[in-house]
Design a protein around this motif. Structure first.
Motif: not given
Length: 151
Positions: A113-138
């Motif tokens: 599962r993808i989660d919001y982890s502050l200590g993860s790699s930049k790639d990993y964090r960018s995925i959750f950021t894309k999820m937030i961006d998609f949710a905001t666009a709704l």
């Protein structure tokens, strides 16, 4: 008797907390689902989600109108260390957004599962950021972040 009471407490505690979600208004470490509530009907929401996914650069892999779910195609991160896809479910004017990832070098077909982890790699964090961006666009009325725990 005391040991029995302690064991009974933990068994009951586990039974009543199974699958429950911790919910907040802002992303928090280990949250793994975004829930957007709207005033649109489920059918209108279904259409909006499809259009928004395409506008945000996602490709739709699977649409199941019976279960009201949409799954995106799998994407490889810029450094090609892992791939991911989004799962979206619609129910009662709410959109449930979550995702899964897999290491490209992993053996078998293990997904996490993808989660919001502050200590993860930049790639990993960018995925959750894309999820937030998609949710905001709704443009929903409310958005909450949840940690869904599955045993």
């Amino acid at each position: 008797m005391k040991n029995f009471a302690i064991i009974l407490f933990f068994v009951l505690f586990k039974a009543f907390t199974y699958g429950q979600a911790n919910e907040k208004k802002y992303p928090f470490p280990k949250c793994n689902q975004i829930v957007v509530t709207t005033s649109l009907s489920d059918e209108e929401l279904y259409q909006k989600i499809g259009k928004t996914l395409i506008e945000k650069g996602f490709f739709i892999d699977n649409v199941n109108k019976d279960f009201q779910t949409i799954t995106t195609t799998s994407y490889i991160t810029p450094k090609a260390s892992f791939s991911y896809f989004l799962n979206i479910r619609i129910e009662n004017q709410q959109v449930f957004i979550s995702g899964l990832y897999a290491y490209n070098r992993s053996i078998g077909n293990a997904h996490f599962r993808i989660d919001y982890s502050l200590g993860s790699s930049k790639d990993y964090r960018s995925i959750f950021t894309k999820m937030i961006d998609f949710a905001t666009a709704l443009e929903g009325n409310t958005t909450v972040y949840r940690q869904v725990v599955l045993d």
